[in-house]
Scaffold this active site. Structure first.
Site, PDB file in Angstrom:
ATOM      1  N   SER A 172     -18.240 -26.895 -39.925  1.00 45.10           N
ATOM      2  CA  SER A 172     -17.195 -27.326 -40.860  1.00 45.10           C
ATOM      3  C   SER A 172     -16.401 -26.132 -41.382  1.00 45.10           C
ATOM      4  O   SER A 172     -15.175 -26.221 -41.574  1.00 45.10           O
ATOM      5  CB  SER A 172     -17.812 -28.104 -42.032  1.00 45.10           C
ATOM      6  OG  SER A 172     -18.512 -27.262 -42.936  1.00 45.10           O
TER       7      SER A 172
ATOM      8  N   THR B 126     -24.018 -28.150 -38.928  1.00 50.38           N
ATOM      9  CA  THR B 126     -22.854 -28.904 -39.388  1.00 50.38           C
ATOM     10  C   THR B 126     -22.049 -28.107 -40.396  1.00 50.38           C
ATOM     11  O   THR B 126     -20.813 -28.097 -40.366  1.00 50.38           O
ATOM     12  CB  THR B 126     -23.300 -30.243 -40.001  1.00 50.38           C
ATOM     13  OG1 THR B 126     -24.217 -30.885 -39.121  1.00 50.38           O
ATOM     14  CG2 THR B 126     -22.115 -31.157 -40.231  1.00 50.38           C
ATOM     15  N   TYR B 127     -22.746 -27.428 -41.301  1.00 47.23           N
ATOM     16  CA  TYR B 127     -22.054 -26.624 -42.316  1.00 47.23           C
ATOM     17  C   TYR B 127     -21.235 -25.512 -41.663  1.00 47.23           C
ATOM     18  O   TYR B 127     -20.052 -25.329 -41.971  1.00 47.23           O
ATOM     19  CB  TYR B 127     -23.070 -26.030 -43.281  1.00 47.23           C
ATOM     20  CG  TYR B 127     -22.464 -25.100 -44.288  1.00 47.23           C
ATOM     21  CD1 TYR B 127     -21.740 -25.595 -45.366  1.00 47.23           C
ATOM     22  CD2 TYR B 127     -22.607 -23.717 -44.167  1.00 47.23           C
ATOM     23  CE1 TYR B 127     -21.167 -24.740 -46.300  1.00 47.23           C
ATOM     24  CE2 TYR B 127     -22.044 -22.858 -45.095  1.00 47.23           C
ATOM     25  CZ  TYR B 127     -21.325 -23.371 -46.151  1.00 47.23           C
ATOM     26  OH  TYR B 127     -20.758 -22.516 -47.068  1.00 47.23           O
ATOM     27  N   ALA B 128     -21.854 -24.773 -40.747  1.00 43.10           N
ATOM     28  CA  ALA B 128     -21.140 -23.677 -40.080  1.00 43.10           C
ATOM     29  C   ALA B 128     -19.946 -24.205 -39.295  1.00 43.10           C
ATOM     30  O   ALA B 128     -18.863 -23.608 -39.303  1.00 43.10           O
ATOM     31  CB  ALA B 128     -22.096 -22.911 -39.166  1.00 43.10           C
TER      32      ALA B 128
END
Length: 267
Positions: free
Chosen positions: A162, A158-160
């Site tokens: 985003s 999810t971080y990547a």
């Protein structure tokens, strides 16, 4: 902050300004005489920062405690900005959340908070302040992405994703907003040295720039209106590498790196 009277003083607004890269950027801008509006979740961490920067550099420093992961609080903050008289000519979206580990093992609330801050709040502030800048005749926006956004990120999915959104969104805005006089840049700092032990293995001194080094490089690049800001030669190579390799290999390598350098106990 609550504007009480019309004021045409110009401000740089920085989210995530109480620590790390956000704090370093605030200091670098204050050192150059910029008045600041600092935004972070907790007022008690912002107040000493605001006082110190104002005293050291003789600039005006305002602060606003706002949890950007809460849509209602963000909406209230945006309304204050739209109805206020203070002129923001530089927006720095530095606030961000990060999660590690298998996607299905996370609480959904944590993933939602990440998306609210990294994607929705950033976009909302670009929209609101971008419109104010367009009326004012121009301004500058800096969005902080990261090297995680240049490739798929297993175990940081999810971080990547985003950060990939931030990179593409920022570059699209740069083209769209040229006629309005608004300049848009995106910063991909790579790993930055931090005092947090949970990512200490990824932040060896030989591998990572300090927040102050990244901030100094960034404010110089902003003055030159760079579209993509990549501090450090190593980070520039890392940004290019995924374009040269097949996608399946990029996914595999990213997964290996994230599993190797994830916080202890994540696996």
């Amino acid at each position: 902050f609550r504007p009480q009277e019309p004021c045409m003083t110009r401000y740089a607004m920085i989210t995530g300004a109480s620590s790390g890269l956000g704090l370093a950027l605030a200091e670098a801008l204050a050192r150059r005489g910029r008045n600041l509006i600092l935004v972070a979740r907790h007022r008690e961490t912002l107040e000493p920062v605001a006082i110190e920067l104002a005293q050291r550099f003789g600039v005006e420093v305002l602060l606003r405690a706002c949890d950007l992961s809460q849509p209602l609080r963000l909406s209230g903050f945006v309304l204050e900005l739209e109805e206020g008289e203070r002129r923001i000519d530089l927006l720095v979206n530095c606030a961000g959340h990060r999660t590690y580990g298998p996607f299905l093992a996370h609480e959904w609330a944590d993933e939602q908070d990440l998306l609210e801050v990294n994607v929705l709040a950033l976009s909302r502030l670009c929209h609101a302040i971008g419109n104010l800048m367009a009326v004012q005749g121009g301004g500058q926006i800096l969005n902080v992405a990261g090297l995680a956004g240049v490739a798929p990120g297993p175990w940081m999915a999810t971080y990547a994703a985003s950060k990939a959104y931030v990179m593409n969104f920022s570059q699209a805005l740069r083209e769209e907003l040229k006629p309005t006089g608004i300049k848009v840049s995106v910063l991909c700092p790579g790993p930055v040295r931090s005092s947090r032990r949970r990512i200490a293995r990824l932040e060896g001194k030989s591998r990572c720039l300090s927040p102050e080094e990244v901030a100094l490089y960034t404010v110089r690049a902003l003055a030159r209106n760079r579209a993509l800001i990549l501090p450090g030669r190593r980070n520039r190579w890392l940004a290019i590498a995924p374009r040269l390799l097949p996608n399946w290999l990029v996914r595999k390598l990213a997964g290996v790196i994230h599993r190797r350098y994830c916080p202890a106990g994540m696996e």
